[in-house]
Design a protein around this motif. Structure first.
Motif, short mmCIF file in Angstrom:
data_model
loop_
_atom_site.label_atom_id
_atom_site.label_comp_id
_atom_site.label_asym_id
_atom_site.label_seq_id
_atom_site.Cartn_x
_atom_site.Cartn_y
_atom_site.Cartn_z
N VAL A 1 0.86 -1.19 0.00
CA VAL A 1 0.00 0.00 0.00
C VAL A 1 0.89 1.23 0.00
O VAL A 1 1.65 1.46 0.94
N ASP A 2 0.81 2.00 -1.07
CA ASP A 2 1.62 3.22 -1.18
C ASP A 2 0.79 4.40 -0.69
O ASP A 2 -0.05 4.92 -1.42
N VAL A 3 1.05 4.82 0.55
CA VAL A 3 0.27 5.89 1.17
C VAL A 3 0.43 7.21 0.43
O VAL A 3 -0.53 7.97 0.25
N LEU A 4 1.65 7.48 -0.02
CA LEU A 4 1.90 8.74 -0.73
C LEU A 4 1.05 8.83 -1.99
O LEU A 4 0.52 9.91 -2.32
N SER A 5 0.90 7.74 -2.71
CA SER A 5 0.08 7.75 -3.93
C SER A 5 -1.38 8.07 -3.61
O SER A 5 -2.04 8.80 -4.35
N ILE A 6 -1.88 7.52 -2.51
CA ILE A 6 -3.27 7.80 -2.11
C ILE A 6 -3.43 9.28 -1.79
O ILE A 6 -4.41 9.92 -2.19
N ILE A 7 -2.46 9.86 -1.08
CA ILE A 7 -2.51 11.28 -0.72
C ILE A 7 -2.46 12.15 -1.98
O ILE A 7 -3.23 13.10 -2.14
N CYS B 1 -4.82 28.84 -7.37
CA CYS B 1 -3.87 28.15 -6.49
C CYS B 1 -4.27 26.67 -6.31
O CYS B 1 -3.41 25.78 -6.38
N THR B 2 -5.58 26.42 -6.10
CA THR B 2 -6.02 25.03 -5.96
C THR B 2 -5.86 24.27 -7.28
O THR B 2 -5.56 23.07 -7.27
N LEU B 3 -6.04 24.96 -8.40
CA LEU B 3 -5.83 24.31 -9.70
C LEU B 3 -4.37 23.92 -9.88
O LEU B 3 -4.06 22.80 -10.30
N ILE B 4 -3.46 24.83 -9.54
CA ILE B 4 -2.03 24.56 -9.66
C ILE B 4 -1.62 23.39 -8.75
O ILE B 4 -0.91 22.47 -9.17
N ILE B 5 -2.12 23.41 -7.50
CA ILE B 5 -1.80 22.34 -6.55
C ILE B 5 -2.35 21.00 -7.06
O ILE B 5 -1.68 19.96 -7.00
N GLY B 6 -3.58 21.03 -7.58
CA GLY B 6 -4.20 19.81 -8.08
C GLY B 6 -3.44 19.23 -9.27
O GLY B 6 -3.16 18.03 -9.31
N VAL B 7 -3.10 20.08 -10.23
CA VAL B 7 -2.38 19.62 -11.42
C VAL B 7 -1.00 19.09 -11.04
O VAL B 7 -0.57 18.03 -11.53
N ALA B 8 -0.30 19.81 -10.16
CA ALA B 8 1.04 19.37 -9.73
C ALA B 8 0.97 18.02 -9.03
O ALA B 8 1.82 17.13 -9.25
N SER B 9 -0.04 17.83 -8.18
CA SER B 9 -0.20 16.57 -7.46
C SER B 9 -0.52 15.42 -8.42
O SER B 9 -0.01 14.29 -8.26
N LEU B 10 -1.35 15.70 -9.43
CA LEU B 10 -1.68 14.67 -10.41
C LEU B 10 -0.46 14.26 -11.23
O LEU B 10 -0.26 13.08 -11.53
N ILE B 11 0.35 15.24 -11.61
CA ILE B 11 1.58 14.93 -12.36
C ILE B 11 2.51 14.06 -11.53
O ILE B 11 3.06 13.06 -12.02
N TRP B 12 2.69 14.43 -10.25
CA TRP B 12 3.52 13.64 -9.35
C TRP B 12 2.94 12.24 -9.18
O TRP B 12 3.66 11.24 -9.18
N PHE B 13 1.61 12.17 -9.04
CA PHE B 13 0.92 10.89 -8.89
C PHE B 13 1.18 10.00 -10.11
O PHE B 13 1.51 8.80 -9.97
N ILE B 14 1.04 10.56 -11.30
CA ILE B 14 1.24 9.79 -12.53
C ILE B 14 2.67 9.26 -12.62
O ILE B 14 2.90 8.08 -12.93
N ARG C 1 4.75 8.74 -10.22
CA ARG C 1 4.99 7.73 -9.18
C ARG C 1 4.36 6.39 -9.55
O ARG C 1 4.95 5.33 -9.30
N GLN C 2 3.17 6.41 -10.15
CA GLN C 2 2.52 5.15 -10.52
C GLN C 2 3.33 4.38 -11.56
O GLN C 2 3.29 3.15 -11.61
N LEU C 3 4.05 5.11 -12.40
CA LEU C 3 4.84 4.47 -13.45
C LEU C 3 6.16 3.92 -12.93
O LEU C 3 6.83 3.14 -13.60
N LYS C 4 6.54 4.33 -11.70
CA LYS C 4 7.83 3.93 -11.16
C LYS C 4 7.75 2.84 -10.10
O LYS C 4 8.62 1.98 -10.02
N ILE C 5 6.70 2.89 -9.25
CA ILE C 5 6.65 1.94 -8.13
C ILE C 5 6.19 0.57 -8.60
O ILE C 5 5.54 0.42 -9.63
N LYS C 6 6.53 -0.45 -7.79
CA LYS C 6 6.24 -1.83 -8.16
C LYS C 6 4.75 -2.15 -8.11
O LYS C 6 4.22 -2.84 -8.98
#
Length: 479
Positions: free
Chosen positions: A208-214, A242-255, A257-262
């Motif tokens: 369970v990758d907690v960071l991905s869920i967050i 500001c919420t749009l920027i935070i949301g987009v940045a988090s989604l990019i990080w999420f994507i 991370r999903q491509l890297k973790i096992k």
């Protein structure tokens, strides 16, 4: 940030003796009652605005937050289905939904009603992907069109009938009955599920990758929140961008991370399959058109044509009925003729309907509205389940849960963004008209401003659906 339970994967689940009928019945009852709630309040929004003394941009959260919570929760369901049995997840979802319904039914203030909707949404967010994944597991590919068509009867008919049912209830009883009638249905679903539902999934208990869920929660939440607040505050407001920027940045990080973790919580490698990617784009556009229209049309009927909530519901009934009956038919047609023959004409029909909505005004007849609404929902029924079935058929079995989670996530987020975007466009068009009006307090001018707002919103919808026509041309039959 990974937490791992050292449990070996279970043996492949034996489906040879599984009874499909009771499983499907249990799923359909639960899915119908939960999905119905996505649009059940649409005709009640004007009444709730008066009841709680709130603005259109505030009242829309009853619809938007429902889809937002579902969209935020669904990415995690692929992981949950590998940790808990089908039975455990389904019963938990329906109990959550029942608790939320009871809170909403007896809500003394708007905040309580909103909390009830949020809890309801947690239940719905679990049910939809569980149902879709179960279909993929227990039916072979050559039978999935018909099975998905049956599920489509629920997924399409339930939200489509919502405005009609709410109109009847609002005019004959009061808005609390919108929740009272759901309580016994939810109880029946829980009882049937407890008795008949069997597990069909394999329990592997991955990390369970907690960071991905967050990141998923912040990303989807921030993205939709910014769109929702834009109608009230404008895109130049710091809270919105500001919420749009935070949301987009988090989604990019999420994507990334999903491509890297096992063990990703949402395996984005599903997009390596071209037909899956194309069908996802189509579903996003169609969901934006469907949910935004379901929200806008009752507002137009009651605000411009000045019809009652009951009559508004009756006007939307023929299209809703057609939509429900078409879903199983389109599933069978898909099994027989393939995707292009069904999907492309459906998208074209949706585009024609959106184009006909442009220019409707106080002189528009209810017969004309009924005709357009029927065209829209028939077109959507030709697109929705065949498109999802075709996309999911491209995936290997180990990606089924992730594919259904992606579809369900993007459907809900698209519905939330579409509703917020179209309401925002309607509000801005209304404000622009009144700004240029010589007498903005004149009731005639207020109605004209509303008409101008709806015209702007439907024009935007038509442009978006034109894009879907282009995308649909790339659909092809694959083995």
């Amino acid at each position: 940030m990974n937490t791992t339970n050292q449990v070996s994967p279970s043996d492949p689940f034996d489906l040879s003796n599984i009874k499909k009928g009771p499983i499907i019945i249990a799923m359909i009852i639960g899915a119908f009652v939960s999905i119905l709630n996505e649009t059940l309040l649409s005709n009640a929004l004007p009444e709730l605005m008066r009841e709680f003394s709130v603005t259109p941009t505030t009242i829309q959260w009853l619809t938007t937050v429902y889809m937002l919570v579902v969209g935020v929760l669904v990415p995690v369901t692929a992981l949950l289905q590998q940790w808990f049995t089908t039975r455990q997840l389904f019963l938990s979802a329906m109990i959550l939904f029942l608790i939320g319904t009871i809170i909403a039914a007896f809500a003394p203030a708007f905040s309580f009603l909103l909390v009830g909707r949020i809890i309801q949404a947690f239940g719905t967010g679990l049910i939809i992907p569980i149902m879709m994944n179960t279909i993929l597991i227990i039916f072979p590919p050559e039978e999935r069109g018909g099975a998905m068509g049956l599920i489509g009867l629920v997924i399409m008919f339930a939200p489509a009938i919502g405005p009609t049912l709410s109109g009847v209830i609002i005019d004959t009883l009061n808005w609390r009955w919108l929740f009272y009638i759901v309580i016994p249905l939810a109880l029946i679903s829980i009882i049937v599920g407890a008795k008949y539902l069997k597990n069909v999934s394999e329990i592997t208990r991955p990390a369970v990758d907690v960071l991905s869920i967050i990141l998923s929660t912040i990303g989807f939440g921030g993205f939709v929140y910014s769109f929702s607040k834009s109608g009230e505050l404008g895109w130049g407001n710091a809270e919105v961008y500001c919420t749009l920027i935070i949301g987009v940045a988090s989604l990019i990080w999420f994507i990334i991370r999903q491509l890297k973790i096992k063990d990703p919580i949402l395996n984005l490698r599903t997009f390596k399959y071209p037909m899956f990617s194309i069908t996802v784009v189509l579903i996003v556009i169609v969901m934006m058109a469907m949910f935004s229209t379901m929200t806008l049309l009752p507002m137009f009927l009651q605000g411009v044509l000045l019809v009652s909530a009951f009559k508004s519901g009756l006007i939307m009934l023929p299209g809703s009925v057609l939509n429900g009956f078409m879903a199983p038919i389109t599933g069978k047609l898909f099994d027989k003729y393939g995707p292009r023959t069904i999907i492309i004409p459906g998208i074209v029909l949706v585009a024609v309907a959106m184009w006909m909505f442009i220019g409707i005004d106080v002189a528009t007849t209810t017969g004309y509205i009924i005709t357009i609404h029927c065209m829209l929902l028939v077109g959507i029924s030709l697109v929705m389940m065949p498109t999802q079935t075709h996309g999911l058929n491209q995936l290997p079995k180990e990606l089924y849960a992730h594919g259904t989670a992606i579809f369900s996530t993007l459907q809900q987020v698209a519905g939330a963004i579409g509703t917020a975007l179209f309401i925002s466009k309607m509000s801005s068009g209304q404000k622009d008209y009144l700004t240029q009006s010589e007498n903005p307090n004149d009731p005639t001018e207020i109605v004209a401003a509303l008409t101008a707002g709806f015209d702007s919103a439907f024009t935007l919808g038509f442009i978006i659906v034109l894009l879907a026509i282009v995308v649909s041309l790339f659909i092809k039959r694959t083995k």
